[in-house]
Design an enzyme around this catalytic site. Structure first.
Site, PDB file in Angstrom:
ATOM      1  N   LYS A 163      64.187  41.242   2.488  1.00 24.86           N
ATOM      2  CA  LYS A 163      63.041  41.501   1.620  1.00 24.86           C
ATOM      3  C   LYS A 163      61.859  40.673   2.086  1.00 24.86           C
ATOM      4  CE  LYS A 163      62.182  41.665  -3.421  1.00 24.86           C
ATOM      5  NZ  LYS A 163      62.834  41.402  -4.735  1.00 24.86           N
ATOM      6  N   SER A 238      63.182  45.234  -7.606  1.00 27.86           N
ATOM      7  CA  SER A 238      62.097  45.287  -6.637  1.00 27.86           C
ATOM      8  C   SER A 238      62.565  45.194  -5.182  1.00 27.86           C
ATOM      9  CB  SER A 238      61.118  44.134  -6.912  1.00 27.86           C
ATOM     10  OG  SER A 238      61.785  42.870  -6.807  1.00 27.86           O
ATOM     11  N   SER A 262      66.588  42.734  -9.915  1.00 27.03           N
ATOM     12  CA  SER A 262      66.129  43.303  -8.653  1.00 27.03           C
ATOM     13  C   SER A 262      67.123  43.234  -7.494  1.00 27.03           C
ATOM     14  CB  SER A 262      64.814  42.639  -8.225  1.00 27.03           C
ATOM     15  OG  SER A 262      63.792  42.972  -9.138  1.00 27.03           O
TER      16      SER A 262
END
Length: 332
Positions: A163, A238, A262
């Site tokens: 990420k 996310s 997330s």
């Protein structure tokens, strides 16, 4: 009507070459409604390197059970060869062992991942940054390390991506926002350092909701990452790119973050294993902060064993994070 469990099991065994428990099958059939729509999307979009005839067998079974005559298949050519497909479909732990045993080189594995990323990432939109040359340099260094008889880490030569909110000194880290299009941190996240120390390679930064602030995974600036099981569906967020890239077999695992779901949400939507560790179990140093009292660092992988391997590597006290736990790390 309920999804035929036998058809879903057949698809998973044929395409992913993995065993799946009855409980997991029940969860998938009850929660995801993935078989008919998802399998048709896989045939349409050719996201997985399974022969169309194998998928068509599953689809015909679904059609027979449901009386649906609209199920159809298409022929596709695959740019990646059989060996590349076999390598990228291996689990993280298995490919690490194969590299350690000399059954395959880190360069071969990395080239297979790069080929798959180049084939599928444009459609999935799961990468914000992608650096194949750096990945190959790291792979060659890993192979030279092994050839010299040096000690190898638990993820020696294994390609990962993370990420795009984990800082790597001097490398642009966007945190999913155009505001940080040229932000170059002056430190490296402890979680990344520990993965690198374990021998893992880094192929790039993965898409995410801007500043990790959306449970759906949408991003206004970079576009939404797509779910590889059906690109019309969301990945949840996310950690959207981490879910998409790992499920699509582009990399063997990825770091996500979990403030309000997330890691857990993309794991559910993309059919992965994700864990939100007990807070303070993993250092948050060098990770973009969202909510100090809720942020957690953790992995998204394809198997429970892979998840345990990654968590065991990144967990533990960090002098750079005063909040990190001093408890001994268990053998997960």
């Amino acid at each position: 009507m309920p999804i035929p469990e036998q058809a879903l099991r057949l698809y998973i065994s044929e395409s992913a070459s993995v065993d799946i428990s009855d409980a997991s099958i029940a969860r998938l059939t009850a929660a995801c409604d993935v078989a008919k729509d998802g399998l048709q999307a896989l045939v349409d979009h050719s996201l997985f390197d399974t022969e169309p005839e194998q998928l068509h067998t599953v689809l015909e079974s679904l059609a027979a059970d449901s009386g649906d005559s609209t199920v159809h298949s298409h022929s596709h050519s695959h740019s990646s060869g059989g060996m590349s497909s076999e390598l990228t479909h291996m689990s993280m732990v298995d490919v690490a062992q194969a590299i350690r045993d000399g059954e395959v080189s880190s360069r071969e594995v990395t080239e297979a991942c790069i080929a798959r990323i180049e084939q599928h990432a444009p459609q999935l939109n799961c990468f914000i940054s992608f650096d194949p040359q750096q990945g190959l340099l790291e792979a060659d260094a890993a192979d030279a390390h092994r050839a010299a008889g040096k000690v190898m880490g638990l993820l020696h030569g294994v390609p990962l991506a993370h990420k795009d909110m984990y800082y790597r000194k001097g490398i642009v880290t966007t945190c999913g926002s155009k505001i940080r299009h040229d932000f170059r941190p002056d430190c490296t996240a402890t979680a990344l350092t520990r993965l690198s120390d374990a021998g893992a390679l880094h192929l790039g930064g993965l898409n995410m909701s801007e500043f990790a602030s959306s449970p759906t995974g949408h991003n206004t600036h970079f576009g939404a990452a797509r779910n590889p099981w059906n690109t019309d569906y969301i990945t949840c967020g996310s950690s959207s790119g981490s879910g998409s890239a790992t499920a699509a077999r582009l990399v063997f695992g990825a770091l996500g973050s979990d403030t309000g779901g997330s890691i857990r949400l993309p794991a559910t939507a993309c059919g992965l294993v994700g864990i939100k560790p007990t807070q303070t179990r993993v250092s948050r140093y060098g990770a973009m902060g969202l909510s100090f009292s809720l942020d957690n660092v953790g992995p998204l992988t394809r198997t429970v064993r892979d998840c345990a391997r990654m968590l065991g590597i990144i967990a533990g006290h960090d002098p750079l994070d005063a909040t990190s736990s001093r408890r001994e790390v268990a053998d997960y």
